[in-house]
Design a protein around this motif. Structure first.
Motif, PDB file in Angstrom:
ATOM      1  N   ASN A  94       0.900  -1.273   0.118  1.00  0.00           N
ATOM      2  CA  ASN A  94       0.226  -0.011   0.085  1.00  0.00           C
ATOM      3  C   ASN A  94       0.893   1.221   0.186  1.00  0.00           C
ATOM      4  O   ASN A  94       1.496   1.684   1.123  1.00  0.00           O
ATOM      5  CB  ASN A  94      -0.749   0.084   1.232  1.00  0.00           C
ATOM      6  N   GLU A  96       1.266   5.190  -1.994  1.00  0.00           N
ATOM      7  CA  GLU A  96       0.923   6.367  -2.537  1.00  0.00           C
ATOM      8  C   GLU A  96       2.260   7.129  -3.075  1.00  0.00           C
ATOM      9  O   GLU A  96       3.026   7.614  -2.165  1.00  0.00           O
ATOM     10  CB  GLU A  96       0.011   7.229  -1.682  1.00  0.00           C
ATOM     11  N   GLU A 238      -4.043   7.410  -0.771  1.00  0.00           N
ATOM     12  CA  GLU A 238      -4.412   7.150  -1.702  1.00  0.00           C
ATOM     13  C   GLU A 238      -3.993   6.516  -3.054  1.00  0.00           C
ATOM     14  O   GLU A 238      -2.877   6.345  -3.272  1.00  0.00           O
ATOM     15  CB  GLU A 238      -4.811   8.853  -2.350  1.00  0.00           C
ATOM     16  N   GLN A 239      -4.961   5.637  -3.483  1.00  0.00           N
ATOM     17  CA  GLN A 239      -4.367   4.781  -4.810  1.00  0.00           C
ATOM     18  C   GLN A 239      -4.372   5.901  -5.896  1.00  0.00           C
ATOM     19  O   GLN A 239      -5.248   6.644  -6.102  1.00  0.00           O
ATOM     20  CB  GLN A 239      -5.227   3.637  -5.026  1.00  0.00           C
TER      21      GLN A 239
END
Length: 428
Positions: A94, A96, A238-239
């Motif tokens: 994960n 960003e 945020e992706q």
């Protein structure tokens, strides 16, 4: 916990990876057409060279202090950024990517974090060491419960040993007590001046202001910042979101008057944008082209013209976009002007999965898709210059002024570093 990894003086660091002679030397990197200083080594900062300084004003100063000035090598910087981000992805899925030299890492799924937060510093050191070993780029790492605190910790890390952790209330208070309010992420010049006039000079002082006061004077965004400073998470990792438009425009090194020189430049810019579309599986509905003279040269006649068209079928096929780009450019180009820029904007983007075909479409879309797949794969493997459309031309009369450009060490076969090793023969 969230980690913010920030590459130190990124453009300069990229240059130093392939040119060790730049180590411990004052180095600056210049903007497009070698106009202004956009990156500085710590040694250059110590000389008092300001960010954004025009090169022509500081040329004598740079010569006097033996400062090395380099043209921006965006091909190299982009590739090195990708290598850094791929290395960071080894530590958590994960991530960003916030900018070319910054990324937030979500550490919440790392097993030891909840059980033994004391290991956070060691983990930061491990991340930093691996990035340096695998890419040659030094980074600073700030680790904290929120994004804003991670930003604070990252700035602290730059002035210490490269890693800073905010894991407790004591850590938070110590980090914010002397942190200037103007250096906070999300606090611009106008807000920082406003806060200073009210004797709010540090991040800690701002964090202790009542929420109602913050909401009134700093809006909802200010409330989020203050909550994050107090350890309350408001901003998630945020992706990547597909871009809503892609464009390209660059100023020429020298003004151009020939239509086909402008068209060669335009075709190259369209190719850049089409690649971006394909990388995010998008197609464009609208194509816009503009041309412009140099607005700062008042002694010459001025001209600016743009035109947008809706494409018959949404597309990311470079050849098709170049064909329509030629038609538009032919329409807006006028003889008798010295053009400084040409640009392209592709907008109205949709997913390729939503593509609506036209009953009267004469292009073999399936063939075009396969062609672009081969085109992109060859260029990715052998470099962008190995294959291109004839409309892009052979020479680059329109290219930017880059008098101090380093090689494309990682993306061009002809620029790969070679090391000559001479062995000493032993004689009996």
């Amino acid at each position: 916990m969230i980690a913010l990894v920030d590459c130190n003086n990124f453009y300069v660091s990229c240059e130093r990876v392939f040119n060790p002679k730049l180590e411990k030397r004052p180095v600056v990197v210049l903007s497009n057409n070698d106009g202004c200083i956009v990156a500085r080594s710590e040694e250059a900062k110590a000389l008092g060279i300001p960010m954004g300084a025009p090169l022509f004003q500081y040329k004598d100063f740079l010569d006097k202090h033996n400062v090395i000035a380099l043209s921006s090598n965006y091909t190299l910087y982009g590739d090195m950024s990708e290598r850094v981000m791929n290395t960071l992805a080894e530590f958590t899925p994960n991530i960003e990517i916030y900018s070319i030299d910054e990324a937030f890492l979500d550490l919440s799924n790392i097993a030891f974090v909840s059980k033994n937060p004391d290991r956070l510093f060691e983990y930061g050191v491990e991340i930093r060491s691996k990035v340096l070993k695998w890419t040659g780029i030094p980074v600073s790492i700030g680790i904290a419960p929120t994004k804003v605190l991670a930003k604070v910790a990252s700035k602290k890390a730059k002035k210490s040993n490269g890693v800073w952790v905010i894991a407790s209330e004591k850590d938070r208070v110590n980090a914010l007590s002397d942190f200037p309010v103007e250096d906070l992420w999300g606090i611009g010049r106008a807000y920082s001046n406003f806060l200073k006039r009210r004797k709010i000079n540090t991040a800690l002082e701002l964090s202790r202001m009542p929420e109602s006061w913050v909401r009134k004077h700093l809006t909802v965004q200010g409330v989020r910042i203050v909550k994050e400073l107090n350890g309350e998470k408001c901003l998630d990792i945020e992706q990547p979101i597909p871009r809503k438009s892609v464009g390209s425009q660059k100023s020429f090194g020298e003004p151009q008057t020939d239509f086909f020189v402008l068209f060669n430049a335009l075709a190259s810019y369209i190719d850049e944008c089409a690649v971006k579309l394909r990388n995010q599986n998008s197609v464009a509905n609208i194509l816009g082209i503009f041309v412009a003279t140099n607005p700062f040269n008042k002694s010459e006649p001025q001209y600016f013209k743009s035109r947008f068209i809706r494409l018959p079928v949404p597309t990311n096929f470079t050849g098709e976009l170049i064909r329509f780009g030629y038609i538009i450019l032919k329409d807006i180009f006028k003889e008798g002007y010295r053009y400084k820029r040409v640009g392209v904007l592709l907008t109205g983007l949709d997913s390729v999965n939503k593509l609506q075909y036209n009953l009267f479409d004469k292009l073999n879309r399936e063939k075009a898709i396969k062609l672009m797949e081969v085109y992109d794969s060859i260029r990715k493997k052998y470099g962008k210059e190995i294959l291109k459309f004839s409309a892009q031309g052979i020479g680059k009369e329109w290219k930017m002024k880059q008098e101090h450009l380093s090689d494309k060490f990682t993306t061009d076969w002809d620029s790969i570093l070679t090391i000559n090793i001479q062995s000493k023969q032993k004689h009996s």
